[in-house]
Motif scaffolding. Structure first.
Motif, PDB file in Angstrom:
ATOM      1  N   ILE A  49       0.888  -1.170   0.000  1.00 39.73           N
ATOM      2  CA  ILE A  49       0.000   0.000   0.000  1.00 39.73           C
ATOM      3  C   ILE A  49       0.917   1.208   0.000  1.00 39.73           C
ATOM      4  N   GLY A  50       0.772   2.060  -1.016  1.00 35.10           N
ATOM      5  CA  GLY A  50       1.696   3.190  -1.077  1.00 35.10           C
ATOM      6  C   GLY A  50       1.345   4.253  -2.072  1.00 35.10           C
ATOM      7  N   LEU A  51       2.342   5.069  -2.345  1.00 38.02           N
ATOM      8  CA  LEU A  51       2.217   6.214  -3.236  1.00 38.02           C
ATOM      9  C   LEU A  51       3.552   6.354  -3.938  1.00 38.02           C
ATOM     10  N   TRP A  52       3.551   6.525  -5.263  1.00 38.23           N
ATOM     11  CA  TRP A  52       4.804   6.509  -6.027  1.00 38.23           C
ATOM     12  C   TRP A  52       5.809   7.537  -5.537  1.00 38.23           C
ATOM     13  N   ALA A  53       5.321   8.654  -4.987  1.00 36.34           N
ATOM     14  CA  ALA A  53       6.216   9.756  -4.645  1.00 36.34           C
ATOM     15  C   ALA A  53       6.909   9.595  -3.296  1.00 36.34           C
ATOM     16  N   SER A  54       6.460   8.637  -2.509  1.00 38.88           N
ATOM     17  CA  SER A  54       7.039   8.510  -1.172  1.00 38.88           C
ATOM     18  C   SER A  54       8.352   7.741  -1.201  1.00 38.88           C
ATOM     19  N   PRO A  55       9.431   8.346  -0.678  1.00 44.80           N
ATOM     20  CA  PRO A  55      10.709   7.624  -0.646  1.00 44.80           C
ATOM     21  C   PRO A  55      10.619   6.366   0.210  1.00 44.80           C
ATOM     22  N   PHE A  56       9.721   6.367   1.174  1.00 46.82           N
ATOM     23  CA  PHE A  56       9.571   5.203   2.049  1.00 46.82           C
ATOM     24  C   PHE A  56       8.934   4.053   1.288  1.00 46.82           C
ATOM     25  N   VAL A  57       8.013   4.362   0.399  1.00 42.08           N
ATOM     26  CA  VAL A  57       7.399   3.341  -0.446  1.00 42.08           C
ATOM     27  C   VAL A  57       8.418   2.861  -1.471  1.00 42.08           C
ATOM     28  N   SER A  97      16.432   5.843  -2.119  1.00 38.30           N
ATOM     29  CA  SER A  97      15.004   6.162  -2.206  1.00 38.30           C
ATOM     30  C   SER A  97      14.733   7.664  -2.109  1.00 38.30           C
ATOM     31  N   TYR A  98      15.694   8.417  -1.603  1.00 40.72           N
ATOM     32  CA  TYR A  98      15.530   9.868  -1.499  1.00 40.72           C
ATOM     33  C   TYR A  98      16.043  10.622  -2.723  1.00 40.72           C
ATOM     34  N   VAL A  99      16.762   9.929  -3.613  1.00 43.68           N
ATOM     35  CA  VAL A  99      17.475  10.639  -4.683  1.00 43.68           C
ATOM     36  C   VAL A  99      16.551  11.463  -5.584  1.00 43.68           C
ATOM     37  N   GLY A 100      15.385  10.900  -5.922  1.00 43.59           N
ATOM     38  CA  GLY A 100      14.441  11.658  -6.761  1.00 43.59           C
ATOM     39  C   GLY A 100      14.050  12.954  -6.072  1.00 43.59           C
ATOM     40  N   TRP A 101      13.824  12.846  -4.794  1.00 42.62           N
ATOM     41  CA  TRP A 101      13.432  13.982  -3.958  1.00 42.62           C
ATOM     42  C   TRP A 101      14.566  15.007  -3.860  1.00 42.62           C
ATOM     43  N   VAL A 102      15.807  14.514  -3.654  1.00 43.17           N
ATOM     44  CA  VAL A 102      16.976  15.404  -3.556  1.00 43.17           C
ATOM     45  C   VAL A 102      17.132  16.202  -4.855  1.00 43.17           C
ATOM     46  N   LYS A 103      16.962  15.487  -5.984  1.00 40.01           N
ATOM     47  CA  LYS A 103      17.084  16.169  -7.286  1.00 40.01           C
ATOM     48  C   LYS A 103      15.976  17.211  -7.460  1.00 40.01           C
ATOM     49  N   CYS A 135      21.027   4.399  -9.676  1.00 37.83           N
ATOM     50  CA  CYS A 135      19.755   4.788 -10.297  1.00 37.83           C
ATOM     51  C   CYS A 135      19.523   4.112 -11.649  1.00 37.83           C
ATOM     52  N   THR A 136      20.578   3.525 -12.228  1.00 39.63           N
ATOM     53  CA  THR A 136      20.382   2.800 -13.485  1.00 39.63           C
ATOM     54  C   THR A 136      20.289   1.288 -13.242  1.00 39.63           C
ATOM     55  N   ALA A 143      11.662   2.311 -10.133  1.00 39.35           N
ATOM     56  CA  ALA A 143      11.052   2.691  -8.850  1.00 39.35           C
ATOM     57  C   ALA A 143      11.169   4.182  -8.580  1.00 39.35           C
ATOM     58  N   ILE A 144      12.141   4.844  -9.239  1.00 41.74           N
ATOM     59  CA  ILE A 144      12.345   6.274  -8.976  1.00 41.74           C
ATOM     60  C   ILE A 144      12.046   7.076 -10.233  1.00 41.74           C
ATOM     61  N   PRO A 145      10.907   7.768 -10.243  1.00 43.67           N
ATOM     62  CA  PRO A 145      10.576   8.600 -11.410  1.00 43.67           C
ATOM     63  C   PRO A 145      11.537   9.784 -11.548  1.00 43.67           C
ATOM     64  N   ASP A 146      11.409  10.511 -12.646  1.00 45.55           N
ATOM     65  CA  ASP A 146      12.191  11.729 -12.900  1.00 45.55           C
ATOM     66  C   ASP A 146      12.007  12.795 -11.826  1.00 45.55           C
ATOM     67  N   ALA A 147      13.040  13.593 -11.625  1.00 50.23           N
ATOM     68  CA  ALA A 147      12.951  14.680 -10.649  1.00 50.23           C
ATOM     69  C   ALA A 147      11.775  15.613 -10.948  1.00 50.23           C
ATOM     70  N   ASP A 148      11.505  15.836 -12.228  1.00 54.79           N
ATOM     71  CA  ASP A 148      10.404  16.730 -12.627  1.00 54.79           C
ATOM     72  C   ASP A 148       9.065  16.276 -12.066  1.00 54.79           C
ATOM     73  N   LYS A 149       8.888  14.977 -11.975  1.00 55.64           N
ATOM     74  CA  LYS A 149       7.619  14.452 -11.442  1.00 55.64           C
ATOM     75  C   LYS A 149       7.470  14.820  -9.963  1.00 55.64           C
ATOM     76  N   PHE A 150       8.602  14.774  -9.249  1.00 53.19           N
ATOM     77  CA  PHE A 150       8.556  15.144  -7.833  1.00 53.19           C
ATOM     78  C   PHE A 150       8.270  16.641  -7.677  1.00 53.19           C
ATOM     79  N   VAL A 151       8.884  17.430  -8.566  1.00 57.08           N
ATOM     80  CA  VAL A 151       8.651  18.881  -8.521  1.00 57.08           C
ATOM     81  C   VAL A 151       7.170  19.155  -8.764  1.00 57.08           C
ATOM     82  N   GLU A 152       6.624  18.476  -9.791  1.00 59.42           N
ATOM     83  CA  GLU A 152       5.208  18.628 -10.124  1.00 59.42           C
ATOM     84  C   GLU A 152       4.336  18.253  -8.928  1.00 59.42           C
ATOM     85  N   PHE A 153       4.685  17.183  -8.274  1.00 60.15           N
ATOM     86  CA  PHE A 153       3.938  16.705  -7.106  1.00 60.15           C
ATOM     87  C   PHE A 153       3.918  17.768  -6.031  1.00 60.15           C
ATOM     88  N   SER A 154       5.081  18.362  -5.756  1.00 65.98           N
ATOM     89  CA  SER A 154       5.154  19.345  -4.677  1.00 65.98           C
ATOM     90  C   SER A 154       4.386  20.610  -5.049  1.00 65.98           C
TER      91      SER A 154
END
Lengths: 224, 224
Positions: free
Chosen positions: A10-18, A157-163, A190-191, A198-209
């Motif tokens: 049970i989760g959400l794609w944007a969560s580093p914990f998931v 798991s935090y790298v997408g978020w850091v970017k 990441c490759t 499991a880790i989408p593009d940084a842009d997706k995280f920016v969009e989410f925020s």
């Protein structure tokens, strides 16, 4: 019950914990079903599975719930112990060091000090992690040495978020000049087949925020 | 002598710290001899700063000079490095181990912080802390269930994680105007049962002393 039904997340794609749970399952080659929560609305299933914290991720293994991402990762390591190299080292002392740094990563990662403070704190934390990497990797590719281990999973798991923070705050955190080993590690990991999806593009995280206002709250606290 | 690492086990602690007490109880449960080094937290020693440069906190376990930090990580380390009985985490049962880790983590996340707000705050903040404290204690009682201990028949990881806080129950009662016996009779009974164990009796201070030390802290912080 099908193979995939036996393991649900049970989760959400944007969560580093998931993300770290998904990476752990992929590393072990375990088929699973991702049950995506809707931001802003906690499902019955989530509330039933994690009544104490009401947060994602939750792993459901044959219907039995396990909560807290690092606890889930250790569970996965122990259940599927014959699949893929172990996440935690065999030596108790090295394990203790891995656990220490994973906890450190979470303490820093969930420090909600506002955008500017977040960048500063992350920078200092990354410096310490750079030193830890040099000590723990012993010249190999990962914190875990030859194979992706517990601390690699916890941190990547935090790298997408850091970017995303880099883009939003206009700073460079994964700075080749300051943390060269971490930058190389992040690029390499990441490759990795278990990580790349499991880790989408940084842009997706920016969009989410941007969509959900506060940068970290929806992710840290899970859907409200 | 410089460069010579002290052999054996040493624990850097602070007398009233429940986190340090977890480690002392675990060491005694495992039948391990160690040297206890009381630390002056107002004037931190070279040894402490060198052993825990990241957090500069107690407890720190030194095993042949190598430091392990964070109380629950220390307890797991002792369990793994000294696998002779008793096992504090249930061996061979990943789900039970995950549950144990979950509840120890719950104690870490909730209890100390709520207790602190109970004696620090007034008015609405205090009222909220009181409500939360009752909820936390009831939740823990729920986790205890009908068992003698949190792990069932045997004293284990969660018991070690929680039992030092039983010396703080009296303080919670006096600052919170609540009764643990009344709100959570089974938890109160568990506390009495644990107090009969030599490892617990030896390492916990009387509740009145804990209450006194909190009053001392309040004075130093200028809180009425």
């Amino acid at each position: 019950m099908s193979e995939a039904e036996a393991v649900r997340v049970i989760g959400l794609w944007a969560s580093p914990f998931v993300i770290r749970v998904l990476i752990a399952l992929k590393l072990k080659g375990v088929k699973y079903e991702l049950v995506e929560e809707v931001v802003g609305k906690k499902s019955e299933l989530l509330l039933r599975s994690n009544p104490v914290h009401k947060k994602i991720p939750v792993l459901l293994h044959h219907g039995k719930p396990i909560s807290e991402s690092l606890i889930i990762v250790q569970y996965i390591d122990e259940v599927w112990s014959s699949d893929a190299p172990a996440f935690l080292h065999a030596d108790p002392y090295t394990r203790a060091v891995q656990r220490f740094w994973a906890q450190y990563v979470d303490d820093k990662g969930t420090d909600d000090g506002g955008k500017d403070q977040a960048a500063e704190q992350l920078s200092a934390a990354l410096q310490l992690l750079e030193e830890a990497f040099v000590k723990l990797s012993q010249g190999k590719h990962y914190f875990g040495g030859d194979s992706v281990g517990y601390l690699d999973i916890a941190l990547v798991s935090y790298v997408g978020w850091v970017k995303a923070v880099e883009k939003i705050a206009g700073v460079t955190l994964l700075d080749k000049a300051k943390v060269p080993n971490l930058v190389a590690w992040a690029d390499r990991l990441c490759t990795h087949p278990a990580v790349v999806d499991a880790i989408p593009d940084a842009d997706k995280f920016v969009e989410f925020s941007v969509t959900y206002g506060s940068f970290s709250k929806p992710i840290i606290n899970g859907p409200k | 002598m410089a460069g010579e690492k002290k052999q054996g086990l040493q624990l850097l602690g602070f007398w009233v710290s429940p986190f340090g007490q977890r480690c002392r109880i675990a060491l005694d449960e495992k039948g391990l001899s160690y040297e206890y080094l009381e630390q002056d937290l107002a004037n931190k020693s070279e040894l402490l700063l060198r052993a825990n440069p990241v957090h500069k906190k107690i407890p720190v376990l030194l095993h042949d000079g190598r430091p392990v930090c964070e109380s629950l990580i220390i307890v797991q380390y002792l369990d793994e490095a000294f696998p002779a009985m008793p096992a504090l985490l249930p061996a061979g049962d990943p789900y039970a181990r995950a549950q144990a880790r979950f509840w120890a983590d719950y104690v870490d996340k909730k209890l100390y912080d709520c207790g602190t707000r109970l004696w620090k705050l007034k008015g609405d903040g205090h009222a909220q802390a009181r409500t939360e404290m009752v909820e936390i204690l009831r939740t823990l009682e729920g986790a205890l269930g009908e068992g003698r201990f949190f792990g069932g028949e045997a004293f284990g990881f969660v018991d070690v994680a929680l039992v030092p806080f039983t010396s703080w129950f009296l303080a919670y009662e006096w600052f919170g105007d609540l009764s643990v016996e009344k709100e959570c009779p089974r938890l109160a009974a568990w506390a009495k049962r644990c107090a009969e164990r030599p490892s617990v009796a030896k390492n916990l201070y009387p509740p009145e002393k804990v209450y006194e030390s909190i009053c001392g802290m309040k004075k130093r912080l200028g809180i009425e």
